[in-house]
Design an enzyme around this catalytic site. Structure first.
Site, PDB file in Angstrom:
ATOM      1  N   CYS A 121       0.825  -1.216   0.000  1.00 29.88           N
ATOM      2  CA  CYS A 121       0.000   0.000   0.000  1.00 29.88           C
ATOM      3  C   CYS A 121       0.858   1.264   0.000  1.00 29.88           C
ATOM      4  O   CYS A 121       1.595   1.513   0.948  1.00 29.88           O
ATOM      5  CB  CYS A 121      -0.912  -0.056   1.231  1.00 29.88           C
ATOM      6  SG  CYS A 121      -1.655   1.498   1.711  1.00 29.88           S
ATOM      7  N   CYS A 139       0.138   3.769   2.831  1.00 27.65           N
ATOM      8  CA  CYS A 139       0.641   3.225   4.103  1.00 27.65           C
ATOM      9  C   CYS A 139       2.107   3.605   4.289  1.00 27.65           C
ATOM     10  O   CYS A 139       2.547   3.894   5.407  1.00 27.65           O
ATOM     11  CB  CYS A 139       0.499   1.706   4.146  1.00 27.65           C
ATOM     12  SG  CYS A 139      -1.207   1.136   4.057  1.00 27.65           S
TER      13      CYS A 139
END
Length: 90
Positions: free
Chosen positions: A14, A17
């Site tokens: 991600c 993230c």
């Protein structure tokens, strides 16, 4: 009095993230031992992610005394996190 817990639900694949990680690390330096920070990889901890109803990563959950105080989806800046956590830190 128990300290608040900040769960950082993330995935290694991600992009957002990866943007959240240094923000969390900076927050850890600012608040020190006053807050417990738990990083949770949703791919390795699917049961915990399901328990908390995680549908988006990153998702941050602030918990105090076993109760969810705040859920934040997407990248959240350090100032917002600190503003939410400070009142919970005794």
């Amino acid at each position: 009095m128990t300290k608040p817990v900040l769960y950082d639900f993330f995935a290694t694949w991600c992009g957002p993230c990866k943007m959240q990680t240094p923000i969390i690390e900076e927050l850890a330096k600012t608040l020190g031992d006053a807050v417990e920070i738990k990083k949770v990889d949703v791919d390795e901890n699917m049961e915990l992610a399901e328990k908390y109803g995680i549908r988006v990563v990153p998702t941050l959950i602030i918990e105090k005394d076993g109760k969810i105080v705040q859920t934040l989806e997407g990248v959240t800046d350090a100032a917002t996190l600190e503003k939410l956590l400070r009142p919970l830190v005794g």
